[in-house]
Scaffold this motif. Structure first.
Motif, PDB file in Angstrom:
ATOM      1  N   ILE A  59      29.265  47.565  38.441  1.00  0.00           N
ATOM      2  CA  ILE A  59      29.010  48.838  39.124  1.00  0.00           C
ATOM      3  C   ILE A  59      30.206  49.783  38.932  1.00  0.00           C
ATOM      4  O   ILE A  59      30.048  50.959  38.609  1.00  0.00           O
ATOM      5  CB  ILE A  59      28.749  48.584  40.634  1.00  0.00           C
ATOM      6  CG1 ILE A  59      27.468  47.770  40.798  1.00  0.00           C
ATOM      7  CG2 ILE A  59      28.681  49.903  41.416  1.00  0.00           C
ATOM      8  CD1 ILE A  59      27.264  47.183  42.184  1.00  0.00           C
ATOM      9  N   GLU A  60      31.406  49.221  39.104  1.00  0.00           N
ATOM     10  CA  GLU A  60      32.617  50.064  39.045  1.00  0.00           C
ATOM     11  C   GLU A  60      32.813  50.694  37.661  1.00  0.00           C
ATOM     12  O   GLU A  60      32.983  51.907  37.532  1.00  0.00           O
ATOM     13  CB  GLU A  60      33.839  49.209  39.417  1.00  0.00           C
ATOM     14  CG  GLU A  60      35.129  50.002  39.470  1.00  0.00           C
ATOM     15  CD  GLU A  60      36.337  49.130  39.834  1.00  0.00           C
ATOM     16  OE1 GLU A  60      36.162  48.004  40.315  1.00  0.00           O
ATOM     17  OE2 GLU A  60      37.469  49.607  39.628  1.00  0.00           O
ATOM     18  N   VAL A  61      32.774  49.863  36.614  1.00  0.00           N
ATOM     19  CA  VAL A  61      33.092  50.400  35.281  1.00  0.00           C
ATOM     20  C   VAL A  61      31.946  51.266  34.747  1.00  0.00           C
ATOM     21  O   VAL A  61      32.192  52.332  34.175  1.00  0.00           O
ATOM     22  CB  VAL A  61      33.458  49.264  34.301  1.00  0.00           C
ATOM     23  CG1 VAL A  61      33.778  49.818  32.924  1.00  0.00           C
ATOM     24  CG2 VAL A  61      34.669  48.491  34.841  1.00  0.00           C
TER      25      VAL A  61
ATOM     26  N   THR B  90      23.268  50.390  36.866  1.00  0.00           N
ATOM     27  CA  THR B  90      24.016  51.608  37.229  1.00  0.00           C
ATOM     28  C   THR B  90      23.807  52.693  36.174  1.00  0.00           C
ATOM     29  O   THR B  90      23.584  53.860  36.501  1.00  0.00           O
ATOM     30  CB  THR B  90      25.523  51.291  37.381  1.00  0.00           C
ATOM     31  OG1 THR B  90      25.657  50.261  38.344  1.00  0.00           O
ATOM     32  CG2 THR B  90      26.332  52.505  37.806  1.00  0.00           C
TER      33      THR B  90
ATOM     34  N   GLY C 269      30.057  52.981  36.531  1.00  0.00           N
ATOM     35  CA  GLY C 269      30.191  54.227  37.308  1.00  0.00           C
ATOM     36  C   GLY C 269      31.250  55.143  36.704  1.00  0.00           C
ATOM     37  O   GLY C 269      31.070  56.363  36.610  1.00  0.00           O
ATOM     38  N   LYS C 270      32.347  54.562  36.245  1.00  0.00           N
ATOM     39  CA  LYS C 270      33.412  55.379  35.640  1.00  0.00           C
ATOM     40  C   LYS C 270      32.958  55.990  34.314  1.00  0.00           C
ATOM     41  O   LYS C 270      33.265  57.147  34.022  1.00  0.00           O
ATOM     42  CB  LYS C 270      34.675  54.532  35.421  1.00  0.00           C
ATOM     43  CG  LYS C 270      35.383  54.201  36.718  1.00  0.00           C
ATOM     44  CD  LYS C 270      36.601  53.337  36.469  1.00  0.00           C
ATOM     45  CE  LYS C 270      37.255  52.970  37.786  1.00  0.00           C
ATOM     46  NZ  LYS C 270      38.448  52.155  37.618  1.00  0.00           N
TER      47      LYS C 270
ATOM     48  N   SER D 234      38.381  44.585  41.079  1.00  0.00           N
ATOM     49  CA  SER D 234      37.152  43.892  41.504  1.00  0.00           C
ATOM     50  C   SER D 234      37.167  42.372  41.376  1.00  0.00           C
ATOM     51  O   SER D 234      36.431  41.703  42.088  1.00  0.00           O
ATOM     52  CB  SER D 234      35.956  44.443  40.741  1.00  0.00           C
ATOM     53  OG  SER D 234      35.752  45.789  41.089  1.00  0.00           O
TER      54      SER D 234
ATOM     55  N   ASN E 149      30.437  43.526  41.062  1.00  0.00           N
ATOM     56  CA  ASN E 149      31.236  44.700  41.457  1.00  0.00           C
ATOM     57  C   ASN E 149      31.852  45.402  40.247  1.00  0.00           C
ATOM     58  O   ASN E 149      31.908  46.627  40.184  1.00  0.00           O
ATOM     59  CB  ASN E 149      32.360  44.280  42.423  1.00  0.00           C
ATOM     60  CG  ASN E 149      31.790  43.885  43.765  1.00  0.00           C
ATOM     61  OD1 ASN E 149      30.694  44.307  44.120  1.00  0.00           O
ATOM     62  ND2 ASN E 149      32.517  43.059  44.502  1.00  0.00           N
ATOM     63  N   ILE E 150      32.323  44.604  39.283  1.00  0.00           N
ATOM     64  CA  ILE E 150      32.905  45.187  38.072  1.00  0.00           C
ATOM     65  C   ILE E 150      31.857  46.001  37.319  1.00  0.00           C
ATOM     66  O   ILE E 150      32.124  47.100  36.831  1.00  0.00           O
ATOM     67  CB  ILE E 150      33.473  44.074  37.148  1.00  0.00           C
ATOM     68  CG1 ILE E 150      34.729  43.472  37.751  1.00  0.00           C
ATOM     69  CG2 ILE E 150      33.771  44.613  35.760  1.00  0.00           C
ATOM     70  CD1 ILE E 150      35.266  42.271  37.005  1.00  0.00           C
TER      71      ILE E 150
ATOM     72  N   ALA F 199      38.454  47.831  35.435  1.00  0.00           N
ATOM     73  CA  ALA F 199      38.181  47.584  36.859  1.00  0.00           C
ATOM     74  C   ALA F 199      39.424  46.932  37.440  1.00  0.00           C
ATOM     75  O   ALA F 199      39.579  45.716  37.363  1.00  0.00           O
ATOM     76  CB  ALA F 199      36.979  46.661  36.992  1.00  0.00           C
TER      77      ALA F 199
ATOM     78  N   THR G 101      41.590  57.275  36.972  1.00  0.00           N
ATOM     79  CA  THR G 101      41.872  55.841  36.727  1.00  0.00           C
ATOM     80  C   THR G 101      41.757  55.405  35.254  1.00  0.00           C
ATOM     81  O   THR G 101      41.821  54.213  34.964  1.00  0.00           O
ATOM     82  CB  THR G 101      41.035  54.859  37.599  1.00  0.00           C
ATOM     83  OG1 THR G 101      39.710  54.780  37.060  1.00  0.00           O
ATOM     84  CG2 THR G 101      41.005  55.222  39.066  1.00  0.00           C
TER      85      THR G 101
END
Ligand SMILES: NC(=O)C1=CN([C@@H]2O[C@H](COP(=O)(O)OP(=O)(O)OC[C@H]3O[C@@H](n4cnc5c(N)ncnc54)[C@H](O)[C@@H]3O)[C@@H](O)[C@H]2O)C=CC1
Ligand SMILES: O=C(O)CCC(=O)C(=O)O
Length: 409
Positions: free
Chosen positions: A306-308, A26, A310-311, A107, A303-304, A104, A323
């Motif tokens: 990608i999520e973190v 990411t 991304g943030k 996730s 998923n974590i 996250a 968030t």
């Protein structure tokens, strides 16, 4: 302390504890290539050395970002916790230093709930003990101490993202679900909220803990709480190691007050897979011991990642703090054809007035301004014409109460 925006290849990112490769992908996809990736956490002294030159750091639950570490992190802009818990970070110190912390929040919750459901079924049947005996060559074929889950009461402490999912799954196999939470909660399915912890402890056949680590949850379950639980009840903790008094639990198992337990988190956990795990619970066959893997599934970790990542990317690229767990939340549109100034300051009267006066004196037109504050800091984001951006940054950095200022083009 102030910062000027760097080109992406100069932005140094340190990822610890083997966060999933999806995080690296990411970050790279978003143009960040200066990434150091380590499979382990680091002891404080080494972390203090390494973190000095780092702009973003990614950790899981084993890395402790103490005040001393954060003070040494002169360039640190943000922390990504690639997990739910953020108790391993001194959030107040990070805030005071203008370092945003992200996590996250969802996730891995399904993974924890699934593991706990499995443990409930195994413990009610007395499988951990039978399994351990079979490994030693003993044949314990008996229905004694072996029960169906159907009709039993599951008591959930902490009815948040994990507690609610566990409740729904437990109802699906015929369990009755009751929960205790310090907040009034929307109950899902046929679950019932009880008004105090003692009531829940007295009524449940299985107690499962899903609270965060806070001063109030420290030793939430100790000798006195175990005492009021049903004879032969089961205790599960996949929240944080500080929540259960392990010595009290060991004693309750010794005296057969409890029929079994499943513990995934411990007051002190090994720093790496090479370190020995020590615990008074190791001697009990009827206890499922897992090495803090409640959220460790491929799906959750991917998923974590990608999520973190991304943030962190979003905060680095456009200043959005949506968030963030320790920062005023500002949602921002994409930056186009302008420069964006990001200013973290002490929340005291007059800061915004100073900024606006300084900009007016230099004829800097403010195209857009976004401000959020909390009781300690303010975060203001100002879009200006790029021609004026360097002067604007200089003025902004000189404002009394400035913690950090950075610029994005
Ligand atoms: N074992 C593992 O690998 C994992 C462990 N966790 C732990 O599980 C915890 C819970 O996760 P989520 O359900 O996602 O959190 P959440 O924030 O969605 O829910 C926590 C709930 O606990 C309640 N609560 C807080 N203090 C309480 C108290 N003193 N007594 C009763 N209820 C209280 C809150 O009101 C909230 O409803 C996390 O904070 C984390 O520490 C989370 C993910 C993985
Ligand atoms: O995956 C980890 O290292 C920790 C998981 C956890 O406990 C959390 O998400 O809070």
């Amino acid at each position: 302390m102030s910062k000027v925006s760097l080109s992406k290849d100069k932005i140094k990112i340190l990822l610890l504890e083997g966060v999933h490769q999806s995080a690296v992908e990411t970050l790279k996809r978003n143009g960040y290539s200066n990434i150091e990736y380590l499979k382990t956490s680091l002891p404080e002294s080494e972390l203090i050395e390494r973190i000095k030159h780092v702009h973003f750091v990614g950790i899981r639950s084993r890395t402790h970002l103490s005040e001393a570490v954060l003070n040494a992190a002169e360039k640190l802009v943000a922390v990504g916790c690639f997990c739910i818990g953020t108790n391993q970070v001194n959030l107040e110190a990070a805030k005071r230093l203008g370092i945003a912390v992200f996590n996250a929040p969802f996730s891995n919750t399904r993974s924890v709930a699934e593991l706990v459901l499995g443990e409930i079924l195994l413990l009610l049947r007395g499988i951990p003990k039978r399994n351990a005996m079979a490994h030693r060559g003993q044949w314990f074929k008996s229905a004694i101490g072996s029960f169906e889950a159907r009709g039993k009461t599951l008591g959930i402490i902490g009815y948040g993202h994990i507690g609610t999912q566990l409740g729904i799954m437990a109802e699906n196999i015929g369990m009755k679900v009751e929960f205790y939470d310090i907040e009034d909660k929307l109950t899902l399915g046929n679950a019932q909220q009880v008004q105090n912890l003692t009531q829940l402890l007295q009524r449940a056949d299985v107690i499962s803990l899903h609270v965060p680590e806070t001063p109030q949850t420290k030793n939430l379950i100790g000798m006195a709480e175990i005492e009021v639980m049903k004879q032969g009840a089961i205790l599960i903790n996949a929240s944080r190691g500080t929540v259960v008094d392990i010595d009290a639990l060991a004693e309750a198992l010794q005296h057969e007050k409890l029929a079994g337990a499943a513990i995934d988190v411990f007051p002190v956990e090994p720093k790496s897979n090479d370190e020995e795990f020590t615990s008074p619970l190791r001697e009990f066959d009827n206890v499922i011991l897992t090495p803090h893997v409640g959220g460790s599934t491929q799906e959750a970790q991917e998923n974590i990642g990608i999520e973190v990542a991304g943030k962190l990317t979003k905060y680095s690229d456009n200043g959005s703090t949506v968030t963030a767990v320790n920062f005023p939340e500002v949602s921002l549109p994409e930056l186009s054809n302008r420069s964006r100034l990001l200013h973290v300051h002490e929340n005291r009267p007059g800061v915004l007035t100073q900024i606006n006066q300084a900009f007016a004196q230099h004829g800097i037109n403010i195209a857009a301004q976004y401000l959020q504050t909390d009781d300690c800091i303010g975060y203001v984001v100002i879009d200006v014409d790029s021609d004026h951006s360097e002067v604007a940054l200089k003025e902004l950095s000189a404002v009394e109460g400035t913690i950090r200022a950075r610029i994005l083009h």
